[in-house]
Design a protein around this motif. Sequence first.
Motif, short mmCIF file in Angstrom:
data_model
loop_
_atom_site.label_atom_id
_atom_site.label_comp_id
_atom_site.label_asym_id
_atom_site.label_seq_id
_atom_site.Cartn_x
_atom_site.Cartn_y
_atom_site.Cartn_z
N PRO A 183 0.92 -1.46 0.12
CA PRO A 183 0.04 -0.01 0.05
C PRO A 183 0.83 1.41 0.10
O PRO A 183 0.16 2.28 -0.42
N ALA A 313 -11.24 -3.97 0.75
CA ALA A 313 -10.15 -2.94 0.35
C ALA A 313 -10.62 -1.72 0.02
O ALA A 313 -11.68 -1.73 -0.80
N GLN A 315 -9.47 2.35 -1.54
CA GLN A 315 -8.26 3.58 -1.85
C GLN A 315 -9.03 4.85 -1.95
O GLN A 315 -10.10 4.95 -2.54
N LYS A 328 -4.43 3.62 0.91
CA LYS A 328 -4.66 2.63 0.64
C LYS A 328 -4.89 1.70 2.09
O LYS A 328 -4.05 1.92 2.78
N PHE A 329 -6.05 0.86 1.91
CA PHE A 329 -6.32 0.29 3.35
C PHE A 329 -6.91 -1.12 2.89
O PHE A 329 -7.91 -1.12 2.18
N ASP A 330 -6.60 -2.24 3.47
CA ASP A 330 -7.54 -3.46 3.62
C ASP A 330 -7.53 -4.19 4.87
O ASP A 330 -6.74 -4.01 5.76
N ARG A 393 -3.93 -3.50 7.28
CA ARG A 393 -2.87 -2.92 6.82
C ARG A 393 -3.17 -1.67 6.16
O ARG A 393 -4.33 -1.35 5.38
N GLY A 394 -2.24 -0.73 5.82
CA GLY A 394 -2.58 0.29 5.12
C GLY A 394 -1.46 1.27 5.06
O GLY A 394 -0.49 1.31 5.60
N PHE A 409 3.35 3.79 6.76
CA PHE A 409 2.61 2.56 6.57
C PHE A 409 2.65 1.67 7.86
O PHE A 409 3.36 1.96 8.75
N SER A 411 0.61 -2.17 9.98
CA SER A 411 -0.23 -3.46 9.85
C SER A 411 -0.40 -3.85 11.43
O SER A 411 0.35 -3.70 12.19
#
Length: 531
Positions: A183, A313, A315, A328-330, A393-394, A409, A411
Amino acid sequence: MITARSLILSSAAGLIALSSAQAADLPVKAKAVEYVRICSLYGAGFFYIPGTDTCIKIGGYLRADLTFNGGAHGAPAWSGDLGQQNRYRDYFLGRSRMALTVDTRTATEYGVVRTFGQGDFQFQNFGSTNPGTTFNSGTPLNSALLSTAGGGYVAVEYLFIQFAGFTFGKSSSAYSTPWNGFPGNINSSLLGGNNTDTGVNNIQYTAQFGNGVSASIGLDDPTVWNRTAVYNLGIPSAIGANGTGSNVYAGMHSPDIVGNIRVDQAWGLFQLSAAAHEVSGSYNTLAAGGVPNNLSEISGHPESKWGGSVMAALQIKNLPTGAGDDIKFDVSYAKGTTKNVIATSGTSPNFAMFGSSGFGYQSVGFGATTDGVYMPGAGGTGGIVLTTAWGLRGAFNHNWSPYWSTSLFGSYSAVRYDGNANDNLLGAGTTTAKGAYCAAFAASHSGQALNGNNAGNYTCNPDFNVSQLGIVTRWTPVKNLTFSGEVQWFHLDQKMSGSSVFTATAPKPNALYEFKDQDTVLLQLRAQRNF
């Protein structure tokens, strides 16, 4: 004099006549040379293969990485000699790689036919001088093959054909996000979700519904990429000194069934993914190390179980912080497919980290990554008990200028085994995953006592969490040349407590070790030129 002059003039006239006759025999116009033609249909860099209607693009990058207190490509010091912090560990590790990509596209009545391939020509140090170091499924490392002057190897990433919405070959899974495990980071070990950035053998189909809405479904080969481990906790020495066991997965019976629904808009992207994965064990009776013997086949086997995972996810683009900034993230949940949470660009890690202790020889933190465990026989688990995992995470990516950018970033991941701590000492016995694991763990780690926190006593709980936080800054002085520096902190939150006397992996001694959370920090530097 007059005679000499006449002779010279006659000779000149003859030469002129001869030259004219030869010139008349030559073709009037040379054949036109067929120059390479630019193909503008698919973006910059494409040109027509001479004599065909196929466009081709040759590209790639050359990259040099240097990691301090970590493995290749930014892997934290979470296991092996690095995790032990012993004298065999390398304080730094370099890797050089040239990736070469070939992309071809041809317009047809069915749409574009595309082929794509990437080969990585690379060299790195494969390791410590510890004679116990292994590489590739436990085979002792032969440094003469890879890690020697003039050595190196070629790795294969994507190799696929795309036609009429179908993809055949080695490509990113239909389950994955467009950014996979990246990400915003440059390291390939950011846990918390799925990562198939170097491709998995698959067949998939993508349907486009318009307005940026699409859906994909696929079948992935799980053998190399999508499986972690299954433990048979009834075999001798089922759990070793580092809290891990031998992988007794059966052969592949079914592909993973994967898919996603995705929305791509100017504001960003939203994707929902799902995967189904079969978890299977080999036999009930196995020798130490999970090796079969002459009683294995007649001993039976546990019934296979289906597990799965889901991922969401997001964005977000067009942030007010600056042009090109995004988030960005999931977030993922898995049961029986832990690789979709504890994922890297390679295999899923197990964790064995050592540090200081206030009363023991050293402290230690363990984390075993599995898809499931089982203990055969009366009083056992009654089959495979699937492991549960979840993670998120992101990254926030910010451009300071056309030349400088920074990404923050992080996680968080969790792995959970069915049951309660110390089930092996309580009424549940070995019928739960925790109870069976802890019974096997106690065989190689002495001193267990119920709720005991004194020296030599411990409570057993194989659950663990891992956290990561990092920042990377990039400088691009000229187009396609980037220098990056990344710092990453990794934390292992293990759930054992107390201490135990046991024989750790050599060169560690037989001593009293305190069970304790562990931390490590690494620095990764990179220079990369894209072409």
